[in-house]
Design a protein around this motif. Sequence first.
Motif, PDB file in Angstrom:
ATOM      1  N   ARG A 185      -7.179  -9.093  -4.153  1.00  0.00           N
ATOM      2  CA  ARG A 185      -6.783  -9.412  -2.775  1.00  0.00           C
ATOM      3  C   ARG A 185      -5.631 -10.411  -2.829  1.00  0.00           C
ATOM      4  N   ARG A 186      -4.506 -10.048  -2.195  1.00  0.00           N
ATOM      5  CA  ARG A 186      -3.359 -10.955  -2.151  1.00  0.00           C
ATOM      6  C   ARG A 186      -3.608 -12.071  -1.141  1.00  0.00           C
ATOM      7  N   THR A 187      -3.151 -13.270  -1.466  1.00  0.00           N
ATOM      8  CA  THR A 187      -3.297 -14.406  -0.563  1.00  0.00           C
ATOM      9  C   THR A 187      -2.109 -14.489   0.379  1.00  0.00           C
ATOM     10  N   ALA A 188      -2.233 -15.355   1.387  1.00  0.00           N
ATOM     11  CA  ALA A 188      -1.126 -15.538   2.330  1.00  0.00           C
ATOM     12  C   ALA A 188       0.100 -16.109   1.616  1.00  0.00           C
ATOM     13  N   GLU A 189      -0.111 -16.921   0.577  1.00  0.00           N
ATOM     14  CA  GLU A 189       1.016 -17.522  -0.152  1.00  0.00           C
ATOM     15  C   GLU A 189       1.824 -16.481  -0.926  1.00  0.00           C
ATOM     16  N   ALA A 190       1.237 -15.312  -1.181  1.00  0.00           N
ATOM     17  CA  ALA A 190       1.950 -14.278  -1.929  1.00  0.00           C
ATOM     18  C   ALA A 190       3.202 -13.812  -1.202  1.00  0.00           C
ATOM     19  N   ASP A 191       3.201 -13.929   0.130  1.00  0.00           N
ATOM     20  CA  ASP A 191       4.375 -13.504   0.902  1.00  0.00           C
ATOM     21  C   ASP A 191       5.602 -14.356   0.609  1.00  0.00           C
ATOM     22  N   LEU A 192       5.407 -15.538  -0.007  1.00  0.00           N
ATOM     23  CA  LEU A 192       6.525 -16.437  -0.285  1.00  0.00           C
ATOM     24  C   LEU A 192       7.165 -16.170  -1.642  1.00  0.00           C
ATOM     25  N   TYR A 193       6.627 -15.240  -2.415  1.00  0.00           N
ATOM     26  CA  TYR A 193       7.121 -14.970  -3.765  1.00  0.00           C
ATOM     27  C   TYR A 193       7.658 -13.549  -3.827  1.00  0.00           C
ATOM     28  N   ASP A 194       8.937 -13.426  -4.198  1.00  0.00           N
ATOM     29  CA  ASP A 194       9.585 -12.119  -4.160  1.00  0.00           C
ATOM     30  C   ASP A 194       8.939 -11.111  -5.085  1.00  0.00           C
ATOM     31  N   PHE A 195       8.417 -11.523  -6.251  1.00  0.00           N
ATOM     32  CA  PHE A 195       7.850 -10.547  -7.170  1.00  0.00           C
ATOM     33  C   PHE A 195       6.524  -9.976  -6.680  1.00  0.00           C
ATOM     34  N   MET A 196       5.957 -10.575  -5.623  1.00  0.00           N
ATOM     35  CA  MET A 196       4.742 -10.016  -5.009  1.00  0.00           C
ATOM     36  C   MET A 196       5.082  -9.052  -3.878  1.00  0.00           C
ATOM     37  N   GLN A 197       6.364  -8.898  -3.566  1.00  0.00           N
ATOM     38  CA  GLN A 197       6.807  -7.975  -2.512  1.00  0.00           C
ATOM     39  C   GLN A 197       7.313  -6.697  -3.177  1.00  0.00           C
ATOM     40  N   LEU A 198       6.452  -5.705  -3.261  1.00  0.00           N
ATOM     41  CA  LEU A 198       6.808  -4.464  -3.959  1.00  0.00           C
ATOM     42  C   LEU A 198       7.432  -3.432  -3.031  1.00  0.00           C
ATOM     43  N   GLY A 199       7.233  -3.585  -1.731  1.00  0.00           N
ATOM     44  CA  GLY A 199       7.777  -2.642  -0.770  1.00  0.00           C
ATOM     45  C   GLY A 199       8.856  -3.268   0.081  1.00  0.00           C
ATOM     46  N   ASP A 200       9.572  -2.405   0.803  1.00  0.00           N
ATOM     47  CA  ASP A 200      10.644  -2.891   1.672  1.00  0.00           C
ATOM     48  C   ASP A 200      10.118  -3.396   3.002  1.00  0.00           C
ATOM     49  N   ASN A 201       8.844  -3.169   3.286  1.00  0.00           N
ATOM     50  CA  ASN A 201       8.226  -3.656   4.510  1.00  0.00           C
ATOM     51  C   ASN A 201       6.751  -3.912   4.227  1.00  0.00           C
ATOM     52  N   PRO A 202       6.042  -4.629   5.114  1.00  0.00           N
ATOM     53  CA  PRO A 202       4.633  -4.962   4.848  1.00  0.00           C
ATOM     54  C   PRO A 202       3.756  -3.746   4.605  1.00  0.00           C
ATOM     55  N   ALA A 226      -2.515 -19.796  -5.971  1.00  0.00           N
ATOM     56  CA  ALA A 226      -3.085 -18.476  -6.251  1.00  0.00           C
ATOM     57  C   ALA A 226      -2.378 -17.447  -5.379  1.00  0.00           C
ATOM     58  N   LEU A 227      -1.862 -16.389  -6.000  1.00  0.00           N
ATOM     59  CA  LEU A 227      -1.157 -15.340  -5.272  1.00  0.00           C
ATOM     60  C   LEU A 227      -2.018 -14.097  -5.086  1.00  0.00           C
ATOM     61  N   ALA A 228      -2.994 -13.907  -5.965  1.00  0.00           N
ATOM     62  CA  ALA A 228      -3.952 -12.803  -5.832  1.00  0.00           C
ATOM     63  C   ALA A 228      -5.292 -13.289  -6.378  1.00  0.00           C
ATOM     64  N   VAL A 229      -6.374 -12.918  -5.712  1.00  0.00           N
ATOM     65  CA  VAL A 229      -7.694 -13.429  -6.075  1.00  0.00           C
ATOM     66  C   VAL A 229      -8.700 -12.278  -6.110  1.00  0.00           C
ATOM     67  N   HIS A 230      -9.879 -12.570  -6.690  1.00  0.00           N
ATOM     68  CA  HIS A 230     -11.001 -11.623  -6.678  1.00  0.00           C
ATOM     69  C   HIS A 230     -11.594 -11.604  -5.277  1.00  0.00           C
ATOM     70  N   PRO A 231     -11.972 -10.452  -4.774  1.00  0.00           N
ATOM     71  CA  PRO A 231     -12.463 -10.395  -3.384  1.00  0.00           C
ATOM     72  C   PRO A 231     -13.797 -11.103  -3.152  1.00  0.00           C
ATOM     73  N   PRO A 256     -12.018 -18.775  -4.476  1.00  0.00           N
ATOM     74  CA  PRO A 256     -12.020 -17.435  -5.079  1.00  0.00           C
ATOM     75  C   PRO A 256     -11.397 -17.462  -6.472  1.00  0.00           C
ATOM     76  N   GLN A 257     -11.891 -16.615  -7.344  1.00  0.00           N
ATOM     77  CA  GLN A 257     -11.345 -16.524  -8.694  1.00  0.00           C
ATOM     78  C   GLN A 257      -9.881 -16.081  -8.646  1.00  0.00           C
ATOM     79  N   PRO A 258      -8.942 -16.888  -9.140  1.00  0.00           N
ATOM     80  CA  PRO A 258      -7.526 -16.485  -9.135  1.00  0.00           C
ATOM     81  C   PRO A 258      -7.263 -15.404 -10.182  1.00  0.00           C
ATOM     82  N   ILE A 259      -6.563 -14.346  -9.770  1.00  0.00           N
ATOM     83  CA  ILE A 259      -6.180 -13.276 -10.687  1.00  0.00           C
ATOM     84  C   ILE A 259      -4.708 -13.424 -11.082  1.00  0.00           C
ATOM     85  N   ILE A 260      -3.864 -13.781 -10.113  1.00  0.00           N
ATOM     86  CA  ILE A 260      -2.452 -14.098 -10.384  1.00  0.00           C
ATOM     87  C   ILE A 260      -2.185 -15.473  -9.788  1.00  0.00           C
TER      88      ILE A 260
END
Length: 593
Positions: free
Chosen positions: A301-318, A346-351, A361-365
């Motif tokens: 599960r991606r966290t809200a902070e992931a939106d601030l990091y370009d490498f977590m944005q894989l698509g051109d839109n949400p 934490a940018l991605a965590v265990h659900p 939550p357990q941080p994955i990234i």
Amino acid sequence: MADLARRRAGVNLGAVVILSDFNQNAGPPPLQAAETLGVPLFTVGLGPAVTADIAVELQLPPLLKKDERSVLTAVVRHEGYDGQTVRVAFAARRVSADPTVTASETPLGERTVVLDAPSVDVTLPIEPHEAGHFEFIAQVDPLPGETVVENNRSVRDNYVREYYLRLLFAEYEPTWEWRFVKEVFHRDRLVGEQGFRTYLRSADLSVRRQNPLFLETLALPRSEFFSYDVLILGDMPEAALTSSFCEMTREFVADMGGGLVVLAGPRFGAGRLMNTPLGDMLPVQLGPHSQIRQARPFRLRRTAEADLYDFMQLGDNPLENDQAWLNLGPLAWYQPVERLRPMATALAVHPTDKCLDGVTPQPIIAVTNYGKGEVVYIGFNELWRLRRKYGELYYRRFWGQLIHRLALRHALGTQKRFVVRSDRKEYKAGDTAVLTVEAYDADYRPLADDLAGGTLEGRLVSGDSMRPLRLAMVRPGLFQTRSPVSAAGEYRLQVRDPITGDWAESRFLVQSRSVEKQVASRNLELQRRLAETTGGRAYELQDFEQLIDELPAGSKTETNVQEIPVWNTWPVFVAVVGLLFGEWFFRKRANLA
């Protein structure tokens, strides 16, 4: 006002009348100066409180590479033009080494936008095909009713560089992640065959010796080790991580601004790093003997902070970004941690799974700053699953943007060893620039007094003028000086490298435009606050006659203390003469005279 406060000693000041547009050019904060003055301020506004104006500010990416896609952003701000349509034109101009030569502007493209908000971002993708020093320009057409047009054009300079990033991937055996990362960057124009190297512990020694892609050992000379931009550390045994390698890695990240990616693996586990100096660099705290957890598959599960990091944005839109991460599918295992370190993100965590505190939550990234560099922790090594259905599209985008981000903190080319900087890229005329050099020797050890003689030779060049400089050593590896910049224009800070004898350069800009040319409207809020804070009143210019009638007219009692010598007064004189006359009179009566 500050000057008036210093000069008013002994003056009975009743009030002060200020006529201004209340846009501050320089000096101490006006409210602070007004309080020091200690009298009511009656403020009279000059100029319109609201005007029609449009301005543009160009923003450049910190790194531009030849034949690589980048995006220019023009921020258009306006007052009084809601709903109108404007044209934003982008252009570029090569900066010549000869200040007398000015190249013509080359159009890059234009955009038409509707001013539906006070600030509108306008983007233009570009792909530079030439390397060198360029000025980039964004300009909006003047609109009817504008009083200031100087802010309709914004110019920024940057370098388009022709280089490759250097990437080192250390792994024990050829995992799927290692294979696909190697394929991606071996063909990548930003890294390529020259930039990607790997150390594979289980590879045959003859392969490591004969294949130029492989390193024979991790015990590299310092000059070679520090030439890399990013290190990827896979599932390596503790015995392979020597104290020398760990110390150079710590220095590479903390002091040189390099990037480190740690990939957890199922064979040895990332917990083995806690027994090495690398453990303190991670954004997570692991148990030294912790094993992977594979009770049940899960989707990260991606966290809200992931939106601030370009490498977590894989698509051109949400929507596309969500779809890309869903393509990763359920993960069979991950490396559990004890806790997320303070200041880490934490940018991605265990659900569902939690850390030892039972809440986090357990941080994955996860990511954290470490000194001048950055460390990224990935709690599994199966990002290659992003390749399902879409091939390399999202997989390449994740790793490409991650490596690009980490490499940005590391100075480029030969400047990795000798970095010239100013504390700002833009100054106002009259400011003082802080100029620094981070200098290392050929083995990337901080340049010391015995090599540099205590100072570095430099010069500050602007147009036809050249000012010599000496940068004194603040500590080994860091040299600094301060220099006032009084004239507007572009400045080049050049410092001689004592190792190579070459001149390293950094550029900055000095602006002379006053606030009056940048802001067309009066600062009405400051005008009112100055009056209210001091017990005065704010007026418009047409109400000036009313101000004359309302100025405080009450009288004030002044106490003046004057010291007069007693002997120099009439009563004392009369008393002395009286005593003398009395003595003469009594002596006469007594026939003593």
